[in-house]
Design a protein around this motif. Structure first.
Motif, PDB file in Angstrom:
ATOM      1  N   ARG A 128     -15.921  -1.034   2.313  1.00 41.64           N
ATOM      2  CA  ARG A 128     -15.631   0.396   2.400  1.00 41.64           C
ATOM      3  C   ARG A 128     -15.219   1.031   1.070  1.00 41.64           C
ATOM      4  N   THR A 130     -12.578   3.396  -0.662  1.00 45.22           N
ATOM      5  CA  THR A 130     -11.222   3.868  -0.364  1.00 45.22           C
ATOM      6  C   THR A 130     -10.826   5.062  -1.235  1.00 45.22           C
ATOM      7  N   GLY A 131     -11.671   5.436  -2.149  1.00 45.58           N
ATOM      8  CA  GLY A 131     -11.391   6.600  -3.004  1.00 45.58           C
ATOM      9  C   GLY A 131     -12.410   6.634  -4.119  1.00 45.58           C
ATOM     10  N   SER A 136      -7.177   7.739  -6.664  1.00 45.50           N
ATOM     11  CA  SER A 136      -7.393   7.865  -5.218  1.00 45.50           C
ATOM     12  C   SER A 136      -7.884   6.524  -4.665  1.00 45.50           C
ATOM     13  N   ALA A 139      -4.761   4.482  -4.345  1.00 45.56           N
ATOM     14  CA  ALA A 139      -3.934   4.961  -3.227  1.00 45.56           C
ATOM     15  C   ALA A 139      -4.521   4.516  -1.891  1.00 45.56           C
ATOM     16  N   HIS A 143      -2.942   1.395   1.056  1.00 43.37           N
ATOM     17  CA  HIS A 143      -2.802   1.501   2.514  1.00 43.37           C
ATOM     18  C   HIS A 143      -3.407   0.295   3.217  1.00 43.37           C
ATOM     19  N   ARG A 146      -1.298  -2.757   2.855  1.00 42.86           N
ATOM     20  CA  ARG A 146      -0.052  -2.647   3.616  1.00 42.86           C
ATOM     21  C   ARG A 146      -0.282  -2.757   5.129  1.00 42.86           C
ATOM     22  N   ASP A 147      -1.396  -2.200   5.615  1.00 44.26           N
ATOM     23  CA  ASP A 147      -1.537  -2.032   7.062  1.00 44.26           C
ATOM     24  C   ASP A 147      -2.445  -3.042   7.759  1.00 44.26           C
ATOM     25  N   GLU A 148      -3.244  -3.830   7.023  1.00 49.93           N
ATOM     26  CA  GLU A 148      -4.294  -4.592   7.713  1.00 49.93           C
ATOM     27  C   GLU A 148      -4.144  -6.112   7.630  1.00 49.93           C
ATOM     28  N   ALA A 164      -2.565  -1.709 -11.452  1.00 48.90           N
ATOM     29  CA  ALA A 164      -1.153  -2.085 -11.319  1.00 48.90           C
ATOM     30  C   ALA A 164      -0.590  -1.634  -9.977  1.00 48.90           C
ATOM     31  N   LEU A 165      -1.037  -0.484  -9.486  1.00 46.54           N
ATOM     32  CA  LEU A 165      -0.535   0.014  -8.206  1.00 46.54           C
ATOM     33  C   LEU A 165      -0.982  -0.890  -7.056  1.00 46.54           C
ATOM     34  N   ASN A 168       0.872  -4.175  -7.340  1.00 53.70           N
ATOM     35  CA  ASN A 168       2.264  -3.969  -6.937  1.00 53.70           C
ATOM     36  C   ASN A 168       2.398  -3.877  -5.418  1.00 53.70           C
ATOM     37  N   GLU A 171       2.567  -7.303  -4.273  1.00 49.04           N
ATOM     38  CA  GLU A 171       3.882  -7.873  -4.610  1.00 49.04           C
ATOM     39  C   GLU A 171       4.936  -7.430  -3.592  1.00 49.04           C
TER      40      GLU A 171
END
Lengths: 248, 206
Positions: A128, A130-131, A136, A139, A143, A146-148, A164-165, A168, A171
């Motif tokens: 997929r 994602t941005g 974006s 970002a 998600h 974090r969610d899947e 880095a985002l 992180n 992490e």
């Protein structure tokens, strides 16, 4: 006629074929140790046992640019990972920051499912977008991490500082993050943020370490030989310059 | 060597296109190369549109499935739809799409850059607790020295660090390291491309 390019192509094609033939006579694979790939192999086995998910980020690069090679290396690793982990309860998912790369990721996953005889289980959203801009993309990927139920992150593609985002986010969830990029800024931030950073050409070696085949191994040997030749050329050039300096 | 059998048409198009562009580059057939790349750019543009549709479809699926944080998916779909309609209706040069870009997209991305600064500072501080080896120690030490030498500290340029050490680190050591890394990346790029052209890698469903 671009003679230098012709020489480079002929050298690499010749060396890859020669090393591929030579490797058939050897019983053991002769690759240098890259601990990141042993940890990836472990994470892959753990994900299959736990029913958790591996996330492969192939970054954002235009398919017509040289940066697409990093994404192609990522796709190559995705194919190997999907071949092992697609039977898991949570199959691997790939993210891209470019439409064409997302289509290639879907095709790669589809081919792996087909090879395993699991074509009915394939879903398009396993590959997929994602941005579409660097941040974006980061970002949207945060998600997903974090969610899947992601248990390991592999970032293999062309990334800038936005990587880095994503690292992180891994992490913060205390999951393994292996990451490589073809850009210097991407590699610098990933060295600080990823558990296992891939430096320089290590990114392009991933599929070989995941058992992609003899031509992959051969391409690494061809690459190593070329690196020694380039290094020898640089040293010889420097010494020659020094010598000329003494003379004048 | 593995030969393509599963997707003969896409394999033929990919390999044929790839080899044609490479040979056109080597033998200086600029016209042929530009024509094929022009086709690729057109297909890439269609790919971009498919990417946007894929993004919408994934978030629509999350919304329908009642996923956690579905509100974000809802906001994304609504803003994507509104931006698309406004831009398609008024054109990208009109003040309304420009406003969306200048006052919504740019500030959001700028705020993520600000988050980046905090993330990187935190990551650098945490690096030595996670990975204590020579390279990690050198990385942190060089980063601190470069920062100290980059700007006046409390209005004072640090002697030796600012005028000697930082330029030497940045131009000699970092420059040499960067060249080494880039040589490695270039070699990796060449072999990856050739693996695709030799059909050892088939990222097109082969």
């Amino acid at each position: 006629m671009n003679l230098a390019m012709l020489v480079v192509v002929l050298y690499f094609v010749g060396a890859m074929i020669a090393f591929s033939i030579l490797s058939r006579r050897q019983k053991e694979r002769n690759l240098r140790d890259i601990p990141a790939f042993y940890r990836l192999q472990g994470a892959l086995e753990l994900a299959v046992e736990d029913g958790t998910r591996l996330h492969v980020a192939i970054g954002r690069s235009d398919i017509t640019s040289p940066q697409s090679a990093a994404a192609l290396a990522g796709l190559s690793m995705l194919r190997r990972i999907a071949t092992v982990a697609s039977e898991s309860d949570n199959p691997p998912v790939a993210t891209a920051g470019d439409g064409v790369l997302a289509i290639l990721a879907q095709d790669t996953l589809r081919a792996a499912y087909q090879q395993l005889g699991l074509f009915g289980a394939f879903e398009n959203d396993l590959g997929r977008v994602t941005g579409l801009t660097p941040f974006s993309y980061a970002a949207g990927t945060i998600h997903l991490v974090r969610d899947e139920e992601v248990s390991a992150n592999l970032l293999a593609g062309s990334f800038g500082i936005e990587a880095a985002l994503i690292a992180n986010a891994g992490e913060r969830r205390q999951i393994l993050t292996l990451a490589g990029s073809d850009t210097l800024t991407g590699q610098a931030v990933l060295f600080a943020t990823a558990h296992e950073p891939l430096i320089g050409e290590e990114l392009f070696a991933g599929a070989a370490y995941l058992g992609a085949g003899p031509l992959h191994d051969a391409s690494l040997h061809a690459q190593d030989l070329a690196r020694w030749l380039v290094a020898a050329g640089l040293v010889a050039g420097a010494l020659f310059g020094l010598f000329l300096g003494f003379l004048t | 060597m593995k030969f393509p059998v599963r997707a003969p048409v896409s394999t033929l198009v990919a390999l044929g296109g790839g080899w044609l562009i490479l040979l056109a580059y080597i033998f200086g057939l600029e016209g042929l190369r530009a024509t094929i790349l022009g086709w690729v750019v057109l297909v890439s543009a269609a790919g971009l549109l498919l990417g946007v549709l894929n993004l919408a479809a994934v978030h629509f699926g999350k919304l329908r499935g009642g996923a956690r944080n579905a509100l974000y998916s809802f906001l994304l779909i609504v803003s994507m739809f509104v931006t698309f309609v406004v831009t398609a209706w008024l054109g990208p040069e009109h003040a309304a799409p420009q406003w969306v870009f200048d006052y919504l997209l740019l500030p959001v991305e700028a705020s993520l850059v600000a988050v980046m600064a905090v993330t990187l500072t935190f990551a650098a501080a945490r690096l030595l607790s996670r990975r204590v080896d020579l390279f990690a120690i050198l990385f942190v030490a060089f980063a601190i020295l470069t920062l100290m030498g980059s700007g006046p500290l409390l209005g004072i340029n640090l002697p030796i660090v600012s005028d000697l050490l930082r330029p030497w680190l940045a131009q000699v050591l970092a420059g040499a390291g960067a060249r080494g890394i880039l040589i490695g990346v270039s070699l990796g790029t060449i072999t990856t491309g050739l693996r695709v052209l030799l059909a050892a890698d088939q990222p097109y469903g082969g």
